[in-house]
Enzyme design. Sequence first.
Site, PDB file in Angstrom:
ATOM      1  N   HIS A   1       0.875  -1.191   0.000  1.00  0.00           N
ATOM      2  CA  HIS A   1       0.000   0.000   0.000  1.00  0.00           C
ATOM      3  C   HIS A   1       0.903   1.229   0.000  1.00  0.00           C
ATOM      4  CE1 HIS A   1      -3.775   2.236   1.471  1.00  0.00           C
ATOM      5  NE2 HIS A   1      -2.845   3.156   1.249  1.00  0.00           N
TER       6      HIS A   1
ATOM      7  N   HIS B   1       1.539   5.358  -1.670  1.00  0.00           N
ATOM      8  CA  HIS B   1       1.163   6.540  -2.460  1.00  0.00           C
ATOM      9  C   HIS B   1       2.419   7.135  -3.067  1.00  0.00           C
ATOM     10  CE1 HIS B   1      -2.952   6.660  -0.807  1.00  0.00           C
ATOM     11  NE2 HIS B   1      -2.378   6.183   0.263  1.00  0.00           N
ATOM     12  N   LEU B   2       2.479   7.150  -4.393  1.00  0.00           N
ATOM     13  CA  LEU B   2       3.646   7.730  -5.071  1.00  0.00           C
ATOM     14  C   LEU B   2       3.343   9.089  -5.684  1.00  0.00           C
ATOM     15  CD1 LEU B   2       5.329   4.729  -6.944  1.00  0.00           C
ATOM     16  CD2 LEU B   2       6.182   5.951  -4.936  1.00  0.00           C
ATOM     17  N   ARG B   3       2.047   9.457  -5.778  1.00  0.00           N
ATOM     18  CA  ARG B   3       1.643  10.721  -6.406  1.00  0.00           C
ATOM     19  C   ARG B   3       2.106  10.764  -7.869  1.00  0.00           C
ATOM     20  NH1 ARG B   3      -1.455  10.741  -1.981  1.00  0.00           N
ATOM     21  NH2 ARG B   3      -0.494  11.618  -0.142  1.00  0.00           N
TER      22      ARG B   3
ATOM     23  N   LYS C   1      -9.293  -0.658  -5.950  1.00  0.00           N
ATOM     24  CA  LYS C   1      -9.350   0.007  -4.647  1.00  0.00           C
ATOM     25  C   LYS C   1     -10.725   0.591  -4.378  1.00  0.00           C
ATOM     26  CE  LYS C   1      -7.986   2.232  -0.939  1.00  0.00           C
ATOM     27  NZ  LYS C   1      -6.773   2.452  -0.166  1.00  0.00           N
TER      28      LYS C   1
ATOM     29  N   HIS D   1     -10.430   0.673   1.793  1.00  0.00           N
ATOM     30  CA  HIS D   1     -10.233   1.665   2.852  1.00  0.00           C
ATOM     31  C   HIS D   1     -11.406   1.486   3.809  1.00  0.00           C
ATOM     32  CE1 HIS D   1      -8.741   5.564   4.524  1.00  0.00           C
ATOM     33  NE2 HIS D   1      -9.933   5.477   5.089  1.00  0.00           N
TER      34      HIS D   1
ATOM     35  N   HIS E   1      -4.474  -0.955   5.863  1.00  0.00           N
ATOM     36  CA  HIS E   1      -4.041  -0.183   7.034  1.00  0.00           C
ATOM     37  C   HIS E   1      -4.979  -0.379   8.219  1.00  0.00           C
ATOM     38  CE1 HIS E   1      -6.829   2.458   5.030  1.00  0.00           C
ATOM     39  NE2 HIS E   1      -5.947   2.991   4.224  1.00  0.00           N
TER      40      HIS E   1
ATOM     41  N   ASP F   1       1.489   2.541   3.541  1.00  0.00           N
ATOM     42  CA  ASP F   1       0.629   3.717   3.376  1.00  0.00           C
ATOM     43  C   ASP F   1       1.471   4.988   3.449  1.00  0.00           C
ATOM     44  OD1 ASP F   1      -1.626   5.196   2.877  1.00  0.00           O
ATOM     45  OD2 ASP F   1      -2.433   5.038   4.908  1.00  0.00           O
TER      46      ASP F   1
HETATM   47  C1  NCD Z   1      -3.657   8.970   2.092  1.00  0.00           C
HETATM   48  C2  NCD Z   1      -3.237  10.045   1.078  1.00  0.00           C
HETATM   49  O1  NCD Z   1      -2.649  11.051   1.504  1.00  0.00           O
HETATM   50  O2  NCD Z   1      -3.443   9.847  -0.116  1.00  0.00           O
HETATM   51  N1  NCD Z   1      -3.666   9.555   3.389  1.00  0.00           N
HETATM   52  C3  NCD Z   1      -3.551   8.898   4.563  1.00  0.00           C
HETATM   53  O3  NCD Z   1      -3.710   9.519   5.612  1.00  0.00           O
HETATM   54  N2  NCD Z   1      -3.260   7.613   4.619  1.00  0.00           N
HETATM   55  C4  NCD Z   1      -4.971   8.406   1.715  1.00  0.00           C
HETATM   56  C5  NCD Z   1      -5.301   7.120   2.433  1.00  0.00           C
HETATM   57  O4  NCD Z   1      -4.677   6.091   2.217  1.00  0.00           O
HETATM   58  O5  NCD Z   1      -6.223   7.129   3.253  1.00  0.00           O
HETATM   59 ZN    ZN Z   2      -3.243   5.090   1.712  1.00  0.00          ZN
END
Ligand code: NCD
Ligand code: ZN
Length: 349
Positions: free
Chosen positions: A13, A15-17, A99, A136, A174, A247
């Site tokens: 899990h 996030h790479l943006r 997702k 989620h 998560h 995450d």
């Molecule tokens: C994540 C995000 O910033 O994209 N933020 C987070 O608090 N984990 C989104 C997510 O996974 O809920």
């Molecule tokens: Zn996340």
Amino acid sequence: MTRLTIRRPDDWHLHLRDGAMLAGVLPHSSADFARAIIMPNLVPPVVTTAQAEAYRQRILAALPKGHDFTPLMVLYLTEGTAADDVEAGFRSGLITAVKLYPAGATTNSHGGVRDFSKVTAVLERMAEIGLPLCVHGEVTDPAVDIFDREAVFLETVLDPLRRRIPGLRVVLEHVTTREGVDYVRAQERDLAATITVHHLMINRNAIFAGGIRPHYYCLPVAKREEHRLALRAAATSGDARFFLGTDSAPHVDPAKECGCGCAGIYTAPNAMACLAHVFEEEGALDRLEAFASLNGPAFYRLPPNEGHLVLEKRAAPVPVPDKVVTGEGTVTVFDPMVPVHWTVSARTA
Ligand code: NCD
Ligand code: ZN
């Protein structure tokens, strides 16, 4: 033990943006992790296989030379998602998961699902073909206390959904509560959970330690100590239903340090060092490899990685990594609030 060699881990899990942020943060994940489940909550979100393929290409283009990293692409489920597109993406090998964001649950989730009856056909198709759904797990009803949103989701959304669509393979992402851990343990099949590094290290007091600390705010929000202990027990148990999903969720500092800061904790640079610290504290270093490198691939029906990662314990604490400088601004790295002596000392392909 002061030195531990494990198979290269994966991040289930992440996030790479995109754009300059992607370029700045990707090397910190691809250094240690061989593969990652790439979260699709971009603006706009990654909803079609064509968008997923284009995003995959942008990730590969941003990868530093010499890094061996495979992005595992994920589609963002909307009420308009077409089952045929999802299946085609899965059959071609491009799509590893879909997702589910309840609309409004977290960062960039407004395009998520409001009416679950509208996604039944897609979920049934996924059950048929064995494509996992990453969830989620929080309700969005503002009347539900933010610390209860996961537990209420299990009862009112996830359990009914799994009964309605038998065979659907679900990852409760998560997980942050004892209720979540207990629910996963009670299921015989088709359910697993990821656990983040920060939820193993902090409880909700961290967010308010001496003042409000935005870098400890994420969703799902950290819970009471009893929940952190339940997560630690699950992660270090060796139970194959629990595996690492950091995450790691970078936001530039001004977006965190302000009147309404974004949710997300950025852990990629020190995730493995912090994890070794946790497993050592729990007397479970021999189970770190299962949690970080074996249980995830087993659930996703992928082979474990061939390369290795060496973790070393230093006599002196290893400083928290500096802020990561990206083209969009600086990103503060997770400070675990305790001295960590572990560091990644070697990596082999
Ligand atoms: C994540 C995000 O910033 O994209 N933020 C987070 O608090 N984990 C989104 C997510 O996974 O809920
Ligand atoms: Zn996340």
